[in-house]
Design an enzyme around this catalytic site. Structure first.
Site, PDB file in Angstrom:
ATOM      1  N   GLN A   1      -6.832  -0.769  -3.229  1.00 50.85           N
ATOM      2  CA  GLN A   1      -7.257  -0.112  -1.993  1.00 50.85           C
ATOM      3  C   GLN A   1      -6.970  -1.089  -0.870  1.00 50.85           C
ATOM      4  OE1 GLN A   1      -9.153   3.107  -1.165  1.00 50.85           O
ATOM      5  NE2 GLN A   1      -8.022   2.246   0.542  1.00 50.85           N
TER       6      GLN A   1
ATOM      7  N   ALA B   1      -3.046   1.584   2.508  1.00 55.98           N
ATOM      8  CA  ALA B   1      -2.777   2.591   1.482  1.00 55.98           C
ATOM      9  C   ALA B   1      -3.645   2.396   0.245  1.00 55.98           C
ATOM     10  CB  ALA B   1      -1.309   2.517   1.089  1.00 55.98           C
TER      11      ALA B   1
ATOM     12  N   ILE C   1      -3.475   2.865  -3.916  1.00 49.58           N
ATOM     13  CA  ILE C   1      -2.503   2.989  -5.005  1.00 49.58           C
ATOM     14  C   ILE C   1      -3.233   3.506  -6.238  1.00 49.58           C
ATOM     15  CG2 ILE C   1      -0.785   1.789  -6.421  1.00 49.58           C
ATOM     16  CD1 ILE C   1      -0.066   1.545  -3.491  1.00 49.58           C
TER      17      ILE C   1
ATOM     18  N   ASP D   1       7.500  -7.236   5.711  1.00 47.42           N
ATOM     19  CA  ASP D   1       6.146  -7.693   5.340  1.00 47.42           C
ATOM     20  C   ASP D   1       6.221  -8.462   4.024  1.00 47.42           C
ATOM     21  OD1 ASP D   1       3.376  -7.995   5.395  1.00 47.42           O
ATOM     22  OD2 ASP D   1       2.970  -6.021   4.535  1.00 47.42           O
TER      23      ASP D   1
END
Ligand SMILES: Nc1ncnc2c1ncn2[C@@H]1O[C@H](COP(=O)(O)OP(=O)(O)OP(=O)(O)O)[C@@H](O)[C@H]1O
Ligand SMILES: [Mg+2]
Length: 198
Positions: free
Chosen positions: A5, A9, A11, A110
């Site tokens: 978390q 987002a 997953i 990123d």
């Protein structure tokens, strides 16, 4: 089952692989939030389908519910695997993989050690392409390296110099634009320092 978390987002593990779900952020203005989530979902789906390096296999995208389905990569985050002994070698591999990405005109956007998965046998995969974009500009490539350097410095403070030396050597040794990137990185690094001080 929820695997992660993050800030952006969630997953979830599914039977086919994983789902990356970008849920609405209540603190953002809705129109802006929708635009951001949609653009990041689309970007990531597009890049996953063109990935020239090991990474999740793209399965599907839904840019209404902002869900991407991709294959599950077993392993651990590089952040949890890196140590003073393996940093130079592993980061050298990271640097070489980044050249392959850049040679395909993809900027990760990123690249941190949380966005790299190391398999049990030591093979690397890059993930998290929500901020990625297509560019072949030297400055964008140097900025990718600068962000990697900053993340090593902040997350692996006790051995970041060895880690960075490995990454930089790996990158320079396989890039055809090594001299230009090195020169530009010095400028981007300086700009970064200036920004932090002001
Ligand atoms: N395909 C995958 N296979 C295995 N684990 C994954 C996969 N994708 C994501 N993960 C796990 O979930 C974590 C979060 O995923 P990811 O980095 O893509 O999203 P995020 O950082 O929350 O979101 P954002 O894209 O907005 O930065 C990863 O660090 C990794 O541990
Ligand atoms: Mg991430």
């Amino acid at each position: 089952m929820r695997l992660s978390q993050g800030a952006e987002a969630t997953i979830e593990r599914t039977s086919a692989g994983v789902q990356k779900i970008r849920l609405p952020k209540p603190y953002r203005l809705q129109a802006i939030d929708d635009r951001l989530r949609r653009s990041r979902t689309r970007r990531e789906a597009k890049i996953l389908q063109k990935l020239p390096i090991p990474g999740p296999q793209f399965l599907s995208v839904d840019d209404t519910s902002m869900v991407i389905e991709m294959s599950f990569l077993p392993g651990k985050k590089a952040r949890d695997v890196l140590n003073a002994r393996n940093a130079h070698l592993l980061c050298c591999e990271i640097g070489k993989m980044l050249v392959k990405l850049h040679d395909a005109s993809i900027i990760h956007g990123d690249l941190t050690t949380s966005n790299i998965i190391v398999s049990a046998s030591g093979h690397l995969s890059f993930i998290d392409f929500g901020l990625s974009f297509f560019s072949s500009k030297i400055e964008d490539k140097a900025t990718d390296l600068h962000l990697l350097k900053e993340s090593l410095e902040s997350k692996h403070a006790s051995f970041w110099e060895e880690a960075w030396e490995g990454a930089f050597l790996g990158y320079l040794s396989s890039s055809k634009e090594a001299a230009l990137i090195k020169e530009k990185l010095a400028v981007v690094d300086l700009r970064g320092r200036y920004k932090h001080k002001n």
